[in-house]
Enzyme design. Structure first.
Site, PDB file in Angstrom:
ATOM      1  N   ILE A  58      -5.274  -1.852  10.380  1.00 29.10           N
ATOM      2  CA  ILE A  58      -6.188  -1.057   9.498  1.00 29.10           C
ATOM      3  C   ILE A  58      -5.453  -0.860   7.991  1.00 29.10           C
ATOM      4  CG2 ILE A  58      -5.414   1.492   9.972  1.00 29.10           C
ATOM      5  CD1 ILE A  58      -9.094  -0.093   9.231  1.00 29.10           C
ATOM      6  N   TYR A  59      -4.199  -1.126   7.730  1.00 29.75           N
ATOM      7  CA  TYR A  59      -3.422  -0.924   6.655  1.00 29.75           C
ATOM      8  C   TYR A  59      -3.725  -2.058   5.632  1.00 29.75           C
ATOM      9  CZ  TYR A  59      -0.423   2.562   8.899  1.00 29.75           C
ATOM     10  OH  TYR A  59       0.151   3.588   9.585  1.00 29.75           O
ATOM     11  N   SER A  60      -4.508  -1.605   4.536  1.00 27.92           N
ATOM     12  CA  SER A  60      -4.950  -2.705   3.648  1.00 27.92           C
ATOM     13  C   SER A  60      -5.781  -3.784   4.427  1.00 27.92           C
ATOM     14  CB  SER A  60      -3.958  -3.401   2.997  1.00 27.92           C
ATOM     15  OG  SER A  60      -3.394  -2.531   1.967  1.00 27.92           O
ATOM     16  N   VAL A  61      -6.573  -3.497   5.432  1.00 27.61           N
ATOM     17  CA  VAL A  61      -7.433  -4.317   6.479  1.00 27.61           C
ATOM     18  C   VAL A  61      -6.587  -5.677   6.572  1.00 27.61           C
ATOM     19  CG1 VAL A  61      -9.736  -4.932   6.589  1.00 27.61           C
ATOM     20  CG2 VAL A  61      -9.176  -3.106   5.104  1.00 27.61           C
ATOM     21  N   GLY A  62      -5.423  -5.377   7.259  1.00 27.14           N
ATOM     22  CA  GLY A  62      -4.647  -6.647   7.623  1.00 27.14           C
ATOM     23  C   GLY A  62      -3.693  -7.089   6.656  1.00 27.14           C
TER      24      GLY A  62
END
Length: 134
Positions: A58-62
């Site tokens: 989920i961090y920076s959407v991948g």
């Protein structure tokens, strides 16, 4: 660098882990460092003996996983590292695109493996907000 066993896994990890939530795209959060800005952090971490790296899909959407995968694959031997990532948050809109269903876990794991440029994840964590913590 000091090392310790990670719980009962048998893996030895550096007592300092590089958390990778700070790497990604400014479209996600304006305070993150992008690909080229992150390079030096990974270089210094590895030179210092850090072998434990933690990120999440989920961090920076991948994008955090992409940055982590790129620099670790270029700078270190995979077998010398302990790579952790997480699953739960939605990566796209729509049904079954988040959570801890078997379907989402398998799809999210495959996507994380591609982004991390690795064949395996050493520590795969779930964050669901409902599991009791001790």
């Amino acid at each position: 660098m000091q090392y310790a066993k990670l719980g009962k896994t048998g893996m030895s990890v550096s007592r300092i882990c590089l958390g990778c939530m700070s790497y990604g795209t400014k479209k996600w959060r304006d305070w993150v460092l992008e690909m080229d800005e992150a390079r030096e952090h990974f270089s210094v971490a590895l030179e210092s003996g850090i072998n434990f790296f933690d990120t999440a899909n989920i961090y920076s959407v991948g994008v955090s996983e992409e940055i982590t995968g790129r620099w670790l694959s270029e700078m270190a031997k995979r077998d010398d590292l302990v790579v952790a990532t997480k699953v739960f948050g939605p990566m796209a809109s729509g049904q079954n695109r988040g959570g801890l269903s078997r379907k989402n876990i398998l799809e999210a794991c495959d996507a994380s493996l591609r982004r991390l440029k690795t064949d395996f994840i050493d520590l795969y964590q779930s964050i669901d907000g409902t599991t009791p913590r001790r």
